[in-house]
Design a protein around this motif. Structure first.
Motif, PDB file in Angstrom:
ATOM      1  N   GLY A 151       0.817  -1.209   0.000  1.00  0.00           N
ATOM      2  CA  GLY A 151       0.000   0.000   0.000  1.00  0.00           C
ATOM      3  C   GLY A 151       0.847   1.252   0.000  1.00  0.00           C
ATOM      4  O   GLY A 151       0.531   2.237  -0.663  1.00  0.00           O
ATOM      5  N   GLY A 152       1.945   1.235   0.732  1.00  0.00           N
ATOM      6  CA  GLY A 152       2.854   2.383   0.759  1.00  0.00           C
ATOM      7  C   GLY A 152       3.480   2.628  -0.598  1.00  0.00           C
ATOM      8  O   GLY A 152       3.614   3.775  -1.039  1.00  0.00           O
ATOM      9  N   ILE A 153       3.840   1.557  -1.272  1.00  0.00           N
ATOM     10  CA  ILE A 153       4.418   1.692  -2.616  1.00  0.00           C
ATOM     11  C   ILE A 153       3.370   2.259  -3.569  1.00  0.00           C
ATOM     12  O   ILE A 153       3.659   3.145  -4.375  1.00  0.00           O
ATOM     13  CB  ILE A 153       4.948   0.327  -3.109  1.00  0.00           C
ATOM     14  CG1 ILE A 153       6.171  -0.077  -2.288  1.00  0.00           C
ATOM     15  CG2 ILE A 153       5.282   0.375  -4.592  1.00  0.00           C
ATOM     16  CD1 ILE A 153       6.637  -1.492  -2.521  1.00  0.00           C
ATOM     17  N   ASN A 154       2.121   1.779  -3.448  1.00  0.00           N
ATOM     18  CA  ASN A 154       1.047   2.270  -4.307  1.00  0.00           C
ATOM     19  C   ASN A 154       0.787   3.751  -4.050  1.00  0.00           C
ATOM     20  O   ASN A 154       0.595   4.527  -4.986  1.00  0.00           O
ATOM     21  CB  ASN A 154      -0.218   1.438  -4.070  1.00  0.00           C
ATOM     22  CG  ASN A 154      -1.287   1.698  -5.098  1.00  0.00           C
ATOM     23  OD1 ASN A 154      -0.987   2.077  -6.218  1.00  0.00           O
ATOM     24  ND2 ASN A 154      -2.526   1.506  -4.712  1.00  0.00           N
ATOM     25  N   ARG A 155       0.777   4.165  -2.782  1.00  0.00           N
ATOM     26  CA  ARG A 155       0.569   5.584  -2.456  1.00  0.00           C
ATOM     27  C   ARG A 155       1.702   6.438  -3.011  1.00  0.00           C
ATOM     28  O   ARG A 155       1.468   7.541  -3.510  1.00  0.00           O
ATOM     29  CB  ARG A 155       0.467   5.769  -0.939  1.00  0.00           C
ATOM     30  CG  ARG A 155      -0.867   5.326  -0.357  1.00  0.00           C
ATOM     31  CD  ARG A 155      -0.986   5.699   1.117  1.00  0.00           C
ATOM     32  NE  ARG A 155      -0.007   5.057   1.976  1.00  0.00           N
ATOM     33  CZ  ARG A 155      -0.136   3.845   2.500  1.00  0.00           C
ATOM     34  NH1 ARG A 155      -1.227   3.136   2.261  1.00  0.00           N
ATOM     35  NH2 ARG A 155       0.800   3.337   3.279  1.00  0.00           N
ATOM     36  N   GLN A 214       2.367  14.573  -8.920  1.00  0.00           N
ATOM     37  CA  GLN A 214       3.395  15.611  -9.072  1.00  0.00           C
ATOM     38  C   GLN A 214       3.816  15.755 -10.531  1.00  0.00           C
ATOM     39  O   GLN A 214       4.041  16.870 -11.008  1.00  0.00           O
ATOM     40  CB  GLN A 214       4.602  15.283  -8.199  1.00  0.00           C
ATOM     41  CG  GLN A 214       4.337  15.478  -6.715  1.00  0.00           C
ATOM     42  CD  GLN A 214       5.548  15.157  -5.868  1.00  0.00           C
ATOM     43  OE1 GLN A 214       6.599  14.778  -6.370  1.00  0.00           O
ATOM     44  NE2 GLN A 214       5.390  15.315  -4.567  1.00  0.00           N
ATOM     45  N   ALA A 215       3.911  14.652 -11.243  1.00  0.00           N
ATOM     46  CA  ALA A 215       4.285  14.710 -12.660  1.00  0.00           C
ATOM     47  C   ALA A 215       3.221  15.447 -13.468  1.00  0.00           C
ATOM     48  O   ALA A 215       3.552  16.243 -14.360  1.00  0.00           O
ATOM     49  CB  ALA A 215       4.492  13.303 -13.211  1.00  0.00           C
ATOM     50  N   ALA A 216       1.959  15.218 -13.143  1.00  0.00           N
ATOM     51  CA  ALA A 216       0.882  15.920 -13.845  1.00  0.00           C
ATOM     52  C   ALA A 216       0.953  17.419 -13.565  1.00  0.00           C
ATOM     53  O   ALA A 216       0.748  18.235 -14.464  1.00  0.00           O
ATOM     54  CB  ALA A 216      -0.475  15.364 -13.421  1.00  0.00           C
ATOM     55  N   LYS A 226       3.490   5.811  -5.664  1.00  0.00           N
ATOM     56  CA  LYS A 226       3.323   5.900  -7.122  1.00  0.00           C
ATOM     57  C   LYS A 226       2.238   6.914  -7.477  1.00  0.00           C
ATOM     58  O   LYS A 226       2.379   7.673  -8.428  1.00  0.00           O
ATOM     59  CB  LYS A 226       2.969   4.533  -7.703  1.00  0.00           C
ATOM     60  CG  LYS A 226       4.133   3.573  -7.754  1.00  0.00           C
ATOM     61  CD  LYS A 226       3.716   2.253  -8.362  1.00  0.00           C
ATOM     62  CE  LYS A 226       4.865   1.263  -8.409  1.00  0.00           C
ATOM     63  NZ  LYS A 226       4.453  -0.027  -8.971  1.00  0.00           N
ATOM     64  N   LYS A 227       1.142   6.917  -6.723  1.00  0.00           N
ATOM     65  CA  LYS A 227       0.064   7.876  -6.988  1.00  0.00           C
ATOM     66  C   LYS A 227       0.551   9.298  -6.766  1.00  0.00           C
ATOM     67  O   LYS A 227       0.232  10.200  -7.536  1.00  0.00           O
ATOM     68  CB  LYS A 227      -1.132   7.589  -6.082  1.00  0.00           C
ATOM     69  CG  LYS A 227      -1.943   6.400  -6.490  1.00  0.00           C
ATOM     70  CD  LYS A 227      -3.142   6.195  -5.570  1.00  0.00           C
ATOM     71  CE  LYS A 227      -3.930   4.966  -5.953  1.00  0.00           C
ATOM     72  NZ  LYS A 227      -5.073   4.749  -5.052  1.00  0.00           N
ATOM     73  N   GLU A 228       1.321   9.518  -5.709  1.00  0.00           N
ATOM     74  CA  GLU A 228       1.842  10.857  -5.422  1.00  0.00           C
ATOM     75  C   GLU A 228       2.808  11.300  -6.519  1.00  0.00           C
ATOM     76  O   GLU A 228       2.792  12.453  -6.948  1.00  0.00           O
ATOM     77  CB  GLU A 228       2.539  10.873  -4.057  1.00  0.00           C
ATOM     78  CG  GLU A 228       3.075  12.209  -3.649  1.00  0.00           C
ATOM     79  CD  GLU A 228       2.008  13.276  -3.482  1.00  0.00           C
ATOM     80  OE1 GLU A 228       2.332  14.463  -3.687  1.00  0.00           O
ATOM     81  OE2 GLU A 228       0.848  12.940  -3.170  1.00  0.00           O
TER      82      GLU A 228
END
Length: 87
Positions: free
Chosen positions: A32-36, A44-46, A38-40
């Motif tokens: 879950g931490g890895i998934n969070r 930021q990239a967007a 990646k979402k962050e």
């Protein structure tokens, strides 16, 4: 002595089930931490992409204004600048 204790623990199905649940829970927490993360990173990239597009558009507008101003006399440039200064 240590082998006997380890054997007793490994032979106990309840303790092994609890241990498996703890290990599985830790695995889910890490995933879950890895998934969070990646979402962050995607968020930021967007944001960076949107900022870059805004800068590009402002540069295009500035270039067009510079091209227009290059052909003006000083009086015409002052007149246009006065219009912008009033905004």
């Amino acid at each position: 002595m240590f082998g006997a204790i380890l054997g007793a623990i490994l032979g106990n199905k309840t303790i092994m089930a609890i241990f498996a649940a703890v290990v599985g829970g830790l695995g889910l927490y890490v995933a879950g931490g890895i998934n969070r993360a990646k979402k962050e990173a995607a968020k930021q990239a967007a944001g960076k992409l949107a900022a870059a597009e805004d800068r590009l558009e402002m540069d295009r507008e500035a270039t067009a204004a510079e091209r227009e101003a290059a052909g003006m006399t000083d009086a015409e440039a002052r007149e246009v600048a006065t219009k912008w200064a009033k905004r």
